[in-house]
Design an enzyme around this catalytic site. Structure first.
Site, PDB file in Angstrom:
ATOM      1  N   LYS A   1      73.061 -59.506   2.820  1.00 11.78           N
ATOM      2  CA  LYS A   1      72.914 -61.479   2.497  1.00 11.78           C
ATOM      3  C   LYS A   1      71.763 -61.973   2.103  1.00 11.78           C
ATOM      4  O   LYS A   1      71.698 -63.399   1.862  1.00 11.78           O
ATOM      5  CB  LYS A   1      73.496 -62.625   3.644  1.00 11.78           C
ATOM      6  CG  LYS A   1      75.388 -61.491   3.658  1.00 11.78           C
ATOM      7  CD  LYS A   1      76.012 -62.648   5.069  1.00 11.78           C
ATOM      8  CE  LYS A   1      76.946 -62.124   5.161  1.00 11.78           C
ATOM      9  NZ  LYS A   1      77.496 -61.839   6.607  1.00 11.78           N
TER      10      LYS A   1
ATOM     11  N   ARG B   1      70.772 -44.944  22.729  1.00  8.06           N
ATOM     12  CA  ARG B   1      70.360 -44.555  24.364  1.00  8.06           C
ATOM     13  C   ARG B   1      69.615 -45.318  24.348  1.00  8.06           C
ATOM     14  O   ARG B   1      69.445 -46.457  25.453  1.00  8.06           O
ATOM     15  CB  ARG B   1      69.660 -43.027  24.880  1.00  8.06           C
ATOM     16  CG  ARG B   1      69.182 -43.164  25.735  1.00  8.06           C
ATOM     17  CD  ARG B   1      67.631 -42.277  26.075  1.00  8.06           C
ATOM     18  NE  ARG B   1      67.477 -41.297  24.554  1.00  8.06           N
ATOM     19  CZ  ARG B   1      67.854 -40.431  24.211  1.00  8.06           C
ATOM     20  NH1 ARG B   1      68.914 -39.495  25.687  1.00  8.06           N
ATOM     21  NH2 ARG B   1      68.124 -39.675  23.131  1.00  8.06           N
ATOM     22  N   THR B   2      68.669 -45.730  23.653  1.00  6.30           N
ATOM     23  CA  THR B   2      66.974 -46.946  24.126  1.00  6.30           C
ATOM     24  C   THR B   2      67.750 -47.845  23.917  1.00  6.30           C
ATOM     25  O   THR B   2      67.711 -49.009  25.013  1.00  6.30           O
ATOM     26  CB  THR B   2      66.500 -46.867  22.693  1.00  6.30           C
ATOM     27  OG1 THR B   2      65.464 -45.792  22.875  1.00  6.30           O
ATOM     28  CG2 THR B   2      65.371 -47.898  22.888  1.00  6.30           C
TER      29      THR B   2
ATOM     30  N   HIS C   1      56.018 -46.516  20.009  1.00  3.88           N
ATOM     31  CA  HIS C   1      57.432 -46.742  21.323  1.00  3.88           C
ATOM     32  C   HIS C   1      55.914 -46.835  22.325  1.00  3.88           C
ATOM     33  O   HIS C   1      56.948 -45.596  23.490  1.00  3.88           O
ATOM     34  CB  HIS C   1      57.734 -45.411  20.642  1.00  3.88           C
ATOM     35  CG  HIS C   1      59.753 -45.875  21.053  1.00  3.88           C
ATOM     36  ND1 HIS C   1      59.506 -46.826  21.882  1.00  3.88           N
ATOM     37  CD2 HIS C   1      60.572 -44.699  21.134  1.00  3.88           C
ATOM     38  CE1 HIS C   1      60.982 -46.463  22.793  1.00  3.88           C
ATOM     39  NE2 HIS C   1      61.617 -45.203  21.969  1.00  3.88           N
TER      40      HIS C   1
ATOM     41  N   ARG D   1      63.733 -53.055  17.730  1.00  2.00           N
ATOM     42  CA  ARG D   1      63.645 -51.903  16.682  1.00  2.00           C
ATOM     43  C   ARG D   1      63.829 -51.778  15.157  1.00  2.00           C
ATOM     44  O   ARG D   1      64.530 -52.409  14.832  1.00  2.00           O
ATOM     45  CB  ARG D   1      64.504 -50.754  17.536  1.00  2.00           C
ATOM     46  CG  ARG D   1      65.006 -49.542  16.824  1.00  2.00           C
ATOM     47  CD  ARG D   1      64.356 -48.454  17.220  1.00  2.00           C
ATOM     48  NE  ARG D   1      64.161 -47.864  18.301  1.00  2.00           N
ATOM     49  CZ  ARG D   1      64.330 -46.580  18.917  1.00  2.00           C
ATOM     50  NH1 ARG D   1      64.272 -45.905  17.455  1.00  2.00           N
ATOM     51  NH2 ARG D   1      64.595 -46.125  19.612  1.00  2.00           N
TER      52      ARG D   1
END
Lengths: 171, 324
Positions: free
Chosen positions: B95, B67-68, B147, B117
């Site tokens: 990697k 959603r974010t 947030h 995020r």
């Protein structure tokens, strides 16, 4: 020094020009849109003088300006509000002062993001010259030739008054 | 010596949006006002404005969140920016590429903004400290730290329903300790000047120094809800159930679940909020989440306008100041 200009004769003259245009072109229900903030004040008067039935639209063109990368975000931006469908309608776009033409360019782009009007005509209280784009007013209350160091400003909303002053000079 | 807030540029304009902490009230109000204007974009036939045309925004998600990420992506697209979505949970780190190498590669592609995020607190700050001067960073959630765009969309939703902030009493209920949402909400609410912020939850999920943030602590939900204007329920993370912090979902619901019966203790016009995704029957009764007092889906809608406002404010801070 500032110089005050009488407003009411200009508004009446502008309204008369618009009336004639509307009757010549048999436009019964035009939509009027004022550009924030001075254009909205002028549009409110014209809307009343012409006795238009549809509500007045408000446009704040901040999100369509061409100088975002120069001046950034203006937090004082007001929401645009067009309480009608513009598709196939005859629009009278109203601003207080026509100068470079950049505001009108932005306003036209914004209007077309709401739909496809039949026609758009531009009415301004003052045409002060100094265009930077190929844009002209269809109707104007007064034409003034101002030097680039001079500024004309509409103060309002009540009462409306017009002031010409040197840029940077106090009121 | 005064340490300059890394979020502000030399002109004092908001360049990065990493945390609400340290931002002035007027700056938050400006974001809310801008969001209010931008919310009108969805009334247009063409649902976008050309404000960020030619800018490239990278959604840099080291932690999954549908959603974010979706609302950030929509916000960027409605501003006419180009958007790149990168989920780095697996590819680069496996990697052996370091975070800074990843960043340098993205900068070499001429991006303008990173929306970050990350599961680690402080990740967005770290990135903001290392990006080139023309790049802005937005924190889309870092560990249990902050947030801030979620908090701002919550403030936007509260203002839409309640008008002024200062007479309000707001209860935040649940796992305060692990919640970056709660922390950002507390900073936003106190900066905007509400009368009272209450945090409600079990002792095991309450940070020890939380009162220093200017909140009142309640361990009884009934007491915490009494006469509040806004109830914010937090999501209970499933993984907390496995540890020793909580007895069981069932018992948690008995003690801290928001039911219609309990909601009667709040003011009659109180609104119910939740950052989502909701655990029905764990922190909130289904009929409350779907009820007339719930503004949970409006929060999602408002998230787009608020993120548009934050993106355009931050990218607008790079303005060169040339004459209009």
């Amino acid at each position: 020094m500032t110089q005050a200009v009488a407003i009411d004769p200009l508004l009446n003259d502008l309204a008369a020009q618009l009336k004639q245009h509307l009757s010549e072109h048999e436009i019964e229900a035009p939509l009027m849109i004022g550009i924030h903030s001075g254009g909205v004040w002028v549009a409110e008067r014209l809307h009343q003088l012409l006795g238009l039935k549809d509500p007045l639209g408000h446009l704040d063109i901040s999100f369509y300006r061409d100088d975002f990368s120069r001046i950034g975000m203006n937090p004082q931006v007001k929401p645009s509000h067009l309480p009608f469908n513009v598709d196939d309608r005859h629009i009278i776009l109203v601003d207080d002062v026509l100068y470079t033409g950049r505001t009108i360019r932005a306003a036209l782009n914004e209007i077309f993001d709401y739909g496809r009007p039949a026609t758009v005509n531009l009415a301004v209280l003052i045409d002060r010259g100094g265009r930077e784009l190929p844009i002209e007013a269809n109707f104007s209350g007064i034409k003034m030739e101002l030097a680039s160091g001079e500024n004309v400003k509409l103060k309002g909303p009540e009462p409306l008054s017009l002031h010409v002053a040197k840029k940077g000079s106090a009121e | 010596m005064i340490r300059r807030n890394i979020q502000l540029n030399e002109q004092g304009r908001l360049r990065h949006f990493l945390t609400i902490e340290g931002l002035k009230r007027q700056m938050l109000v400006d974001i809310l006002d801008t969001a209010e204007s931008l919310s009108g974009v969805t009334d247009q036939t063409v649902k976008k404005v050309p404000l960020l045309r030619g800018k490239t925004i990278v959604n840099l998600f080291f932690e999954a969140s549908t959603r974010t990420r979706t609302t950030f992506e929509l916000a960027a697209k409605r501003l006419s920016a180009d958007v790149l979505n990168l989920n780095i949970s697996a590819s680069a780190t496996k990697k052996g590429e370091t975070l800074l190498d990843t960043l340098n590669n993205l900068q070499a592609m001429h991006c303008d903004m990173f929306v970050v995020r990350h599961a680690d607190s402080g990740a967005a700050h770290f990135i903001a400290n290392h990006v080139a001067p023309h790049i802005s960073v937005i924190n889309a959630g870092d560990g249990s730290h902050a947030h801030p765009t979620q908090a701002m969309l919550d403030m936007f939703t509260i203002r839409r329903h309640k008008g002024d902030f200062y007479p309000l009493s707001v209860a935040i209920v649940g796992d305060i300790m692990h919640s970056r949402v709660a922390r950002s909400q507390i900073h936003a609410l106190t900066t905007l000047g509400v009368t009272e912020v209450r945090v409600v939850g079990p002792k095991t999920l309450m940070p020890k120094d939380v009162e220093s943030l200017g909140v009142h602590v309640f361990h009884s939900l009934d007491e915490g809800l009494r006469d509040v204007d806004v109830v914010i329920m937090l999501r209970l993370q499933n993984e907390r159930m496995q540890g020793e912090l909580l007895p069981s979902e069932h018992e948690y619901y008995q003690l801290y679940g928001l039911t219609n019966e309990r909601l009667k203790l709040a003011k009659p016009d109180a609104i119910v909020m939740h950052p989502g995704p909701i655990n029905r029957g764990v922190e909130i009764e289904s009929s409350v989440a779907d009820g007339s007092r719930s503004v949970i889906l409006q929060q999602v809608t408002h998230g787009i306008a608020v993120r548009m406002a934050v993106m355009s404010t931050c990218l607008g801070s790079h303005a060169d100041g040339g004459a209009a």
